[in-house]
Design a protein around this motif. Structure first.
Motif, PDB file in Angstrom:
ATOM      1  N   ASP A   1       0.826  -1.212   0.000  1.00 28.34           N
ATOM      2  CA  ASP A   1       0.000   0.000   0.000  1.00 28.34           C
ATOM      3  C   ASP A   1       0.859   1.260   0.000  1.00 28.34           C
ATOM      4  O   ASP A   1       0.509   2.267  -0.607  1.00 28.34           O
ATOM      5  CB  ASP A   1      -0.900   0.002   1.236  1.00 28.34           C
ATOM      6  N   GLN A   2       1.999   1.162   0.685  1.00 28.39           N
ATOM      7  CA  GLN A   2       2.848   2.336   0.841  1.00 28.39           C
ATOM      8  C   GLN A   2       3.804   2.525  -0.335  1.00 28.39           C
ATOM      9  O   GLN A   2       4.038   3.644  -0.786  1.00 28.39           O
ATOM     10  CB  GLN A   2       3.658   2.196   2.141  1.00 28.39           C
ATOM     11  N   PHE A   3       4.367   1.408  -0.844  1.00 27.00           N
ATOM     12  CA  PHE A   3       5.448   1.516  -1.826  1.00 27.00           C
ATOM     13  C   PHE A   3       5.184   0.810  -3.162  1.00 27.00           C
ATOM     14  O   PHE A   3       5.949   0.988  -4.101  1.00 27.00           O
ATOM     15  CB  PHE A   3       6.745   0.933  -1.240  1.00 27.00           C
ATOM     16  N   GLY A   4       4.157  -0.036  -3.235  1.00 27.33           N
ATOM     17  CA  GLY A   4       3.976  -0.852  -4.427  1.00 27.33           C
ATOM     18  C   GLY A   4       4.795  -2.134  -4.335  1.00 27.33           C
ATOM     19  O   GLY A   4       5.734  -2.233  -3.538  1.00 27.33           O
ATOM     20  N   ARG A   5       4.457  -3.104  -5.177  1.00 26.43           N
ATOM     21  CA  ARG A   5       5.051  -4.430  -5.045  1.00 26.43           C
ATOM     22  C   ARG A   5       6.556  -4.437  -5.336  1.00 26.43           C
ATOM     23  O   ARG A   5       7.351  -5.005  -4.578  1.00 26.43           O
ATOM     24  CB  ARG A   5       4.335  -5.416  -5.964  1.00 26.43           C
ATOM     25  N   GLU A   6       6.975  -3.821  -6.440  1.00 27.04           N
ATOM     26  CA  GLU A   6       8.384  -3.900  -6.825  1.00 27.04           C
ATOM     27  C   GLU A   6       9.282  -3.181  -5.831  1.00 27.04           C
ATOM     28  O   GLU A   6      10.347  -3.685  -5.455  1.00 27.04           O
ATOM     29  CB  GLU A   6       8.578  -3.338  -8.246  1.00 27.04           C
ATOM     30  N   ARG A   7       8.858  -2.003  -5.404  1.00 32.41           N
ATOM     31  CA  ARG A   7       9.655  -1.258  -4.410  1.00 32.41           C
ATOM     32  C   ARG A   7       9.704  -2.043  -3.098  1.00 32.41           C
ATOM     33  O   ARG A   7      10.727  -2.076  -2.428  1.00 32.41           O
ATOM     34  CB  ARG A   7       9.034   0.122  -4.208  1.00 32.41           C
ATOM     35  N   THR A   8       8.605  -2.697  -2.739  1.00 28.16           N
ATOM     36  CA  THR A   8       8.590  -3.505  -1.514  1.00 28.16           C
ATOM     37  C   THR A   8       9.600  -4.639  -1.610  1.00 28.16           C
ATOM     38  O   THR A   8      10.322  -4.925  -0.644  1.00 28.16           O
ATOM     39  CB  THR A   8       7.181  -4.074  -1.269  1.00 28.16           C
ATOM     40  N   ARG A   9       9.672  -5.296  -2.767  1.00 31.21           N
ATOM     41  CA  ARG A   9      10.652  -6.376  -2.930  1.00 31.21           C
ATOM     42  C   ARG A   9      12.060  -5.844  -2.715  1.00 31.21           C
ATOM     43  O   ARG A   9      12.907  -6.492  -2.093  1.00 31.21           O
ATOM     44  CB  ARG A   9      10.545  -7.017  -4.319  1.00 31.21           C
ATOM     45  N   GLN A  10      12.333  -4.646  -3.232  1.00 35.12           N
ATOM     46  CA  GLN A  10      13.658  -4.045  -3.055  1.00 35.12           C
ATOM     47  C   GLN A  10      13.920  -3.735  -1.576  1.00 35.12           C
ATOM     48  O   GLN A  10      15.026  -3.949  -1.070  1.00 35.12           O
ATOM     49  CB  GLN A  10      13.766  -2.769  -3.885  1.00 35.12           C
ATOM     50  N   ILE A  11      12.884  -3.235  -0.892  1.00 36.74           N
ATOM     51  CA  ILE A  11      13.038  -2.916   0.532  1.00 36.74           C
ATOM     52  C   ILE A  11      13.341  -4.175   1.330  1.00 36.74           C
ATOM     53  O   ILE A  11      14.210  -4.194   2.208  1.00 36.74           O
ATOM     54  CB  ILE A  11      11.769  -2.213   1.070  1.00 36.74           C
ATOM     55  N   LEU A  12      12.627  -5.256   1.034  1.00 39.17           N
ATOM     56  CA  LEU A  12      12.830  -6.502   1.767  1.00 39.17           C
ATOM     57  C   LEU A  12      14.214  -7.086   1.518  1.00 39.17           C
ATOM     58  O   LEU A  12      14.757  -7.797   2.363  1.00 39.17           O
ATOM     59  CB  LEU A  12      11.748  -7.522   1.385  1.00 39.17           C
TER      60      LEU A  12
END
Length: 812
Positions: free
Chosen positions: A484-495
């Motif tokens: 919700d905050q970053f989108g799926r691709e950005r979330t994968r990068q964050i993780l």
């Protein structure tokens, strides 16, 4: 500690250059140690810091300097996070005394005091929830202190620490306080990667030296040779001889260094000592008192063992306090326990407990009422209690230093089997020994038991703690919040920024280095087996296949059809081998030896490649599986651009935290709990948060009447569906909800007394209070996200269970 002339000169220069640090240091009870000065200096210069030092070394001074820096400004804030509520309560009291109650807040899930204060103490989960909710309380946040940050390795809650570290705003400086973990530098490298400038300060020096002893019958023997003629960590020869069943030897013992014990009578009996000759607990306490080694903490890895030890000491008639101390104890206890009801005091064994306190003896473990534990901690800090029998939970954070620490055993039950304590646990436990400014040295005492290996004990005592390994894994709640905050691709990068992936990648770097070496060796072997007549690699493959087929034919009991198939293939491969050009090479067997080495190395190479594939992107792979489950269930969906976004159900899941996040969200979405009254909803919450013991499984329980039973059955069906779906997506399933304590929670919510509830559950008071607070936490989440009728029932349930011992004696 005294400083050398060079250190004093460096300190004076530092203080001239850093007036804020000089002003802070001037009001401390002790001169700051070098590691404290280095850590505070880093904060003063605007950097984050990781401080790894032994228990009792004074790491919290660094945290206090962060608070001091924030309070020098007009509006900056500092959050102090801890892993346990008891530690949060303690830090809240300390900061309130120092800065005034109006400047300090406390947030622990079930307690909310002055949340907008400039100094707020909280559990780590509370800060994680704030970050996901983008709470306005984060405004003007300058520092976050993460106390006991090595808790990040905890397999149940450790991921929360990583979530906080990754998601904190970039400008917030992080103060991470850790035990002396063996990979502090690796953890510091990760902090540097995700948080920017971070100094790693490691100190292994204890401010109070630790003398370590083994109690053999009536004699304390030094663990290490103290003759002055040997290395510091050489095991005392006397202990070696005792372990071999020989009572001779010339080691030295505390308080009797000129005595050698009863050598003749004891000879040959220490490997299997006469249990009748071992000192009982009252005798051990009397000996410690005679040698001026009190106050002491005696660690017993069993709650029942701690309570039994107190009763044993009381029966012996021991009294360790004088009249003035007894008056002071009674005054403190009566003031702290005044809110508890008389009928509850009787159930809790108050009068027996008070007698122990007045005689200077108490237990401390998680089964005790929190208010009772806090009183024990206060009395011990005030030097009024002389002996505390405690489980290892005391070793975590709570400020209770003693002159001596006694370990009755070096193994504990981990829920499945008895296992030896780790070097890290030993360090935490013995870290309580030695009070700075009071004791010249601290003492640890290990009871001699049959089969004790002095060398193993010495390795526990001299190794640098334990490695900190990440327990991070994406959860359903985490996934919807981040998407919700970053989108799926950005979330994968964050993780991919997680410490878990950092460690996996570090391992991959080492594996890849080995892989490259193997490939170089394989290239050399390939060159050595080159044949001028043809492809020797192909030829050697035929030879290996013949060997495999011959082994298949001789292994087991193949059927006639299987034997025929193997024989046909064998004949074909042999024919191909004989027809191969390399078969006629004069150097065939020399080439074959090099080929065999190549094949062996290729097998290892393939296995290593598999390991690398499994570790690369392992966090993101789990995240992908989690999102697949959420999309299949309708918590996530694709928008017009094909991007994953949360649905209305997903937005509900965003605000549900805990092990059962998806199950709770699914039950709410389906309306499975609609119609439950307050007591029934409290019972349902208990079924979800309670972790069943081994003997709870497969047992039929008495359940509340009415709608609860149908709702529980439907909840079980929902869990079963989710469990199957998770396993289909290669995710670890979960345990089914356990109604073991549903009836007890229903009774408590319906107004039953503490005595009858505890009798029905076979729970200790502390366990019941802890369970009820977990129930309150879940009910609070339900009250926020559920529609009106169920939300109202959740609020009524909170009011019904939040009474009596659940709130009496708490900070709030």
């Amino acid at each position: 500690m005294s400083l050398s002339p060079a250190e004093r000169y460096a300190l004076s220069r530092q203080q001239r250059n850093r007036p804020r640090l000089a002003e802070f240091a001037a009001v401390q009870r002790f001169d700051l140690d070098p590691f404290q000065l280095a850590s505070c200096g880093a904060l003063d210069e605007g950097r984050s810091v990781l401080v790894a030092a032994p228990t009792g070394a004074g790491k919290t001074v660094v945290a206090e300097f962060a608070v001091y820096l924030a309070m020098q400004s007009t509006d900056e804030k500092v959050f102090y996070t801890t892993p346990i509520k008891a530690l949060s309560n303690q830090k809240y009291q300390e900061f309130a005394e120092r800065w005034g109650a109006d400047q300090v807040g406390l947030l622990t899930g079930d307690t909310n005091i002055n949340s907008s204060a400039r100094i707020v103490v909280m559990t780590t989960e509370v800060l994680r929830n704030m970050l996901y909710a983008d709470s306005p309380l984060l405004d003007r946040l300058a520092f976050v202190v993460m106390d006991e940050v090595h808790y990040l390795a905890d397999r149940f809650r450790g991921a929360v620490w990583e979530e906080v570290i990754i998601h904190l705003p970039e400008e917030v400086r992080l103060v991470s306080l850790s035990a002396t973990v063996s990979n502090a530098e690796e953890f510091g490298d990760w902090l540097q990667a995700v948080r920017g400038d971070t100094d790693v300060i490691v100190s292994e020096e204890r401010p109070v030296p630790l003398e370590q002893h083994v109690l053999v019958r009536q004699k304390l023997i030094d663990l290490f040779d103290s003759s002055g003629q040997a290395a510091t960590h050489r095991v005392n020869p006397e202990l070696r001889q005792l372990a071999r069943g020989n009572a001779g030897g010339g080691g030295r013992s505390i308080g009797a260094r000129s005595q050698r014990g009863r050598r003749g009578g004891d000879r040959g009996r220490f490997h299997r000592p006469d249990q009748g000759a071992r000192m009982d607990r009252p005798e051990v306490i009397a000996m410690l008192q005679a040698k001026h080694l009190l106050p002491a903490i005696v660690f017993i890895f069993s709650r029942a063992g701690c309570d039994q030890a107190v009763r044993q000491v009381l029966r012996s008639g021991i009294r360790l306090t004088d009249a003035s101390e007894r008056d002071a104890i009674r005054q403190i206890v009566e003031a702290r326990a005044r809110l508890l009801r008389d009928e509850d005091l009787a159930v809790l064994g108050y009068w027996e407990w008070l007698e122990g306190l007045e005689r200077g003896v108490a237990a401390h473990h998680a089964g005790m009422l929190p208010a009772f534990k806090e009183i024990v901690e206060e009395l011990f800090q005030e030097k009024l209690l002389k002996v505390v029998f405690a489980t290892e939970t005391l070793a975590l954070g709570v400020n209770m230093p003693a002159r001596s620490v006694v370990l009755e055993k070096l193994e504990k039950f981990n829920g499945e089997a008895r296992v030896p304590i780790t070097p890290g646990e030993y360090t935490q436990l013995t870290g309580r020994a030695g009070r700075r400014g009071i004791d010249v040295e601290g003492h640890s005492v290990i009871h001699w038991v049959d089969g004790l290996d002095p060398e193993s004990v010495a390795s526990l005592a001299s190794r640098r703690s334990y490695p900190m390994n990440s327990s991070f894994k994406p959860t359903y709640n985490m996934a919807v919040n981040l998407i919700d905050q970053f989108g799926r691709e950005r979330t994968r990068q964050i993780l991919e920024l997680s410490f878990a992936q950092f460690q996996a990648d570090r391992a991959v770097v080492d594996l890849a280095r080995t892989l490259r070496k193997q490939e170089e060796s394989m290239a050399g072997y390939e060159q050595a087996m080159t044949c001028h007549l043809g492809d020797f690699g192909e030829y050697s493959g035929l030879r290996r296949r013949i060997g495999e087929l011959e082994r298949q034919a001789s292994k087991g009991n193949p059927t006639h059809a299987q034997r025929e198939r193997i024989q046909r293939e064998l004949n074909g491969v042999r024919k191909a081998m004989r027809a191969h050009p390399c078969h006629g090479c004069a150097e065939r067997e020399a080439h074959a030896r090099w080929a065999e080495r190549w094949w062996r190395l290729k097998k290892e190479h393939d296995q290593l490649q598999g390991q690398i594939r499994s570790r690369t992107g392992q966090v993101a792979k789990r995240f992908d599986r989690v999102t697949e489950v959420l999309e299949q269930l309708g918590y996530l969906e694709r928008d017009a651009k094909g991007e994953l976004v949360s649905t209305a159900a997903g937005r509900t899941l965003k605000r549900i935290y805990g092990e059962r996040d998806l199950l709770v969200a699914e039950c709410l979405r389906r309306g499975l709990w609609d119609g439950l009254d307050a007591a029934g909803l409290a019972a349902m919450a208990a079924s979800l948060v309670y972790e069943p013991r081994r003997d709870d499984r497969g047992v039929e329980y008495r359940l509340p009447k009415g709608r609860f039973r149908g709702a529980l059955e439907k909840t079980g069906d929902a869990w079963s569906m989710l469990d199957d779906l998770e396993r289909d997506h290669r995710l670890t399933g979960s345990e089914a909800p356990s109604p073991a304590l549903a009836q007890a929670m229903w009774s408590w919510a319906s107004g039953a007394g503490l005595g009858s509830v505890l009798e029905d559950t076979d729970l200790a008071a502390g366990d019941f209070v802890r369970l009820t607070k977990q129930v309150i936490d879940l009910l609070d989440q339900i009250s926020i996200v559920a529609d009106a009728p169920l939300g109202s029932a959740a609020r009524a349930a909170i009011d019904a269970v939040r009474r009596g011992v659940v709130i009496d004696g708490a900070v709030a």
